[in-house]
Enzyme design. Structure first.
Site, PDB file in Angstrom:
ATOM      1  N   LYS A 107     -29.470  47.872  24.360  1.00  0.00           N
ATOM      2  CA  LYS A 107     -30.408  48.879  24.639  1.00  0.00           C
ATOM      3  C   LYS A 107     -29.560  50.057  24.372  1.00  0.00           C
ATOM      4  O   LYS A 107     -29.197  50.991  24.948  1.00  0.00           O
ATOM      5  CB  LYS A 107     -30.529  48.992  26.068  1.00  0.00           C
ATOM      6  CG  LYS A 107     -31.676  48.015  26.331  1.00  0.00           C
ATOM      7  CD  LYS A 107     -32.319  48.190  27.854  1.00  0.00           C
ATOM      8  CE  LYS A 107     -33.046  49.376  27.982  1.00  0.00           C
ATOM      9  NZ  LYS A 107     -34.490  49.143  27.268  1.00  0.00           N
ATOM     10  N   ARG A 144     -26.316  43.231  31.032  1.00  0.00           N
ATOM     11  CA  ARG A 144     -26.852  43.564  29.830  1.00  0.00           C
ATOM     12  C   ARG A 144     -26.157  44.650  29.346  1.00  0.00           C
ATOM     13  O   ARG A 144     -25.668  45.030  28.087  1.00  0.00           O
ATOM     14  CB  ARG A 144     -28.337  43.672  29.701  1.00  0.00           C
ATOM     15  CG  ARG A 144     -28.962  43.987  28.455  1.00  0.00           C
ATOM     16  CD  ARG A 144     -30.463  43.615  28.559  1.00  0.00           C
ATOM     17  NE  ARG A 144     -31.113  44.816  29.328  1.00  0.00           N
ATOM     18  CZ  ARG A 144     -32.456  44.764  29.403  1.00  0.00           C
ATOM     19  NH1 ARG A 144     -33.042  43.965  29.016  1.00  0.00           N
ATOM     20  NH2 ARG A 144     -32.859  45.822  30.529  1.00  0.00           N
ATOM     21  N   GLU A 199     -40.859  42.245  18.146  1.00  0.00           N
ATOM     22  CA  GLU A 199     -41.089  43.112  19.584  1.00  0.00           C
ATOM     23  C   GLU A 199     -42.237  44.084  19.390  1.00  0.00           C
ATOM     24  O   GLU A 199     -42.270  44.533  18.206  1.00  0.00           O
ATOM     25  CB  GLU A 199     -39.677  43.595  19.842  1.00  0.00           C
ATOM     26  CG  GLU A 199     -38.607  42.881  20.598  1.00  0.00           C
ATOM     27  CD  GLU A 199     -37.801  43.669  21.056  1.00  0.00           C
ATOM     28  OE1 GLU A 199     -37.883  44.724  21.446  1.00  0.00           O
ATOM     29  OE2 GLU A 199     -36.501  43.067  21.237  1.00  0.00           O
TER      30      GLU A 199
END
Length: 383
Positions: free
Chosen positions: A230, A128, A266
């Site tokens: 992220k 990721r 989210e």
């Protein structure tokens, strides 16, 4: 302990605003002398840091060491090194501080009943980070380098891994553009760091269910943005909404999609699921939702248990009529939601024994802590 890898590149890491405090602790000119901690022995064998493990929350208690590695432009990352945790030097003109060129990750190390230590799917965190690095023009360590750095960091800080069942050692990898820039270009130097802190088992709630508020004016992420990686720039923009919600007594905020404002996406730092009958649903990974590793694991476990798992848009109306709602993430693990408030309407959900949420949490936590046989190859045991 903190792991740091720096290197120079025409495309460099981004600084992270949400955890800027975590970074700026290390952003002073002089590195302080390492703090001395006392260790205690449990059962005459394992040495632990001398803290009250029963009172662990989600607060920063830096472990002893960090791992650091640097390299210059177009070079491969070399072998890094462990150093005492402390402040680091960084240019006031660094890309991470000025333009937010940085990425974060989060993962945990768990203590088993026999005193061993397990990591949970660290290779997924590495992949990721690589995906995010490409988006923000940062070089990234290989999967093998990432996992090895995590292992070294945990082993050096093993006394900070809480006793079995008391919590975990939370690890914070940070990839940033540490080199100085003036124009809007990637930093000439990149730094990769990993630091650690022990945390307890509960974050959103104190052993209970979360109480969420739906934010219908400020979206968390927009199409074409960085909501699916992220990036450190994703987090501070939610501070306002979360602070306002907590001031009203809510645990956290559930955000809606920016395009229509009609579907859920989210919670501020975790994925969300709803349960209706035998069907478990979650918003799709479409560029604005983070591909959570816990999310991915829960979906697979739910299928193994015989549930129907769906990814798709979830209108607020479907959320409000669900049987159960729960959040997933590295820190929250699998946390039940007791209620959600949308405008003037409050919906309540099933929690406690016998719920789908509890079954999934028990199974996932069992695998992570070595209580349930890992048949999927998700855990990595440290010697």
């Amino acid at each position: 302990m903190l792991l740091l890898i720096s290197y120079t590149a025409s495309e460099q890491p981004v600084g992270f605003l949400t955890y800027l405090s975590f970074l700026l602790i290390a952003a002073k000119i002089m590195a302080p002398a390492p703090v001395s901690f006392t260790s205690v022995t449990r059962d005459g064998e394992e040495t632990y840091a001398d803290i009250d493990w029963d009172q662990l929350g989600f607060a920063l208690t830096p472990a002893d060491y960090m791992y650091v590695m640097k390299c210059s432009n177009k070079e491969n990352f070399p072998q890094g090194q462990l150093v005492c945790y402390g402040n680091i030097e960084i240019s006031p003109f660094s890309a991470v501080l000025n333009y937010g060129q940085g990425l974060i990750e989060g993962l945990k190390a768990y203590r088993t009943e026999n005193g061993g230590v397990l990591l949970f799917r660290p290779d997924e965190n590495a992949k990721r980070m690589q995906m995010g690095a490409q988006r923000v023009c940062l070089p990234s360590p290989s999967v093998e380098q990432f996992v090895e750095a995590i292992k070294q960091t945990v082993l050096a800080n093993k006394r900070w891994v809480p006793p079995h069942g008391k919590g975990s050692l939370y690890l914070r990898p940070l990839l940033m553009g540490s080199g100085p820039v003036l124009g809007l270009v990637p930093a000439p130097e990149c730094t990769f760091m990993i630091s650690g802190t022990p945390i307890g088992n509960h974050f959103l709630t104190n052993h209970g269910a979360a109480n969420l508020y739906i934010e219908d004016k400020l979206p968390r992420a927009s199409p074409g943005g960085t909501g699916s990686i992220k990036s450190i720039t994703n987090y501070s923009p939610v501070f306002e909404a979360v602070s306002q919600a907590k001031a009203k007594g809510f645990s956290d905020v559930l955000f809606l999609d920016a395009a229509t404002g009609k579907c859920i996406e989210e919670v501020s730092s975790s994925n969300v699921f709803i349960v209706k009958g035998n069907v478990i649903s979650t918003p799709p990974i479409n560029g604005t939702v983070l591909p959570g590793i816990t999310r991915k694991s829960i979906m697979e476990l739910a299928l193994d248990m015989g549930y129907q798992v769906e990814e798709g848009n979830i209108p607020v109306e479907d959320l409000m009529s669900a049987d159960e709602v729960f959040c997933t993430g590295t820190v929250v693990i699998v946390t039940p939601v007791g209620s959600i408030t949308y405008q003037d309407t409050r919906a309540e959900y099933k929690t406690g024994e016998g719920t789908v949420c509890n079954k999934l949490r028990a199974t996932l936590s069992g695998i992570q802590m070595g209580l349930i046989q890992d048949k999927k190859g998700w855990t990595v045991a440290l010697d």
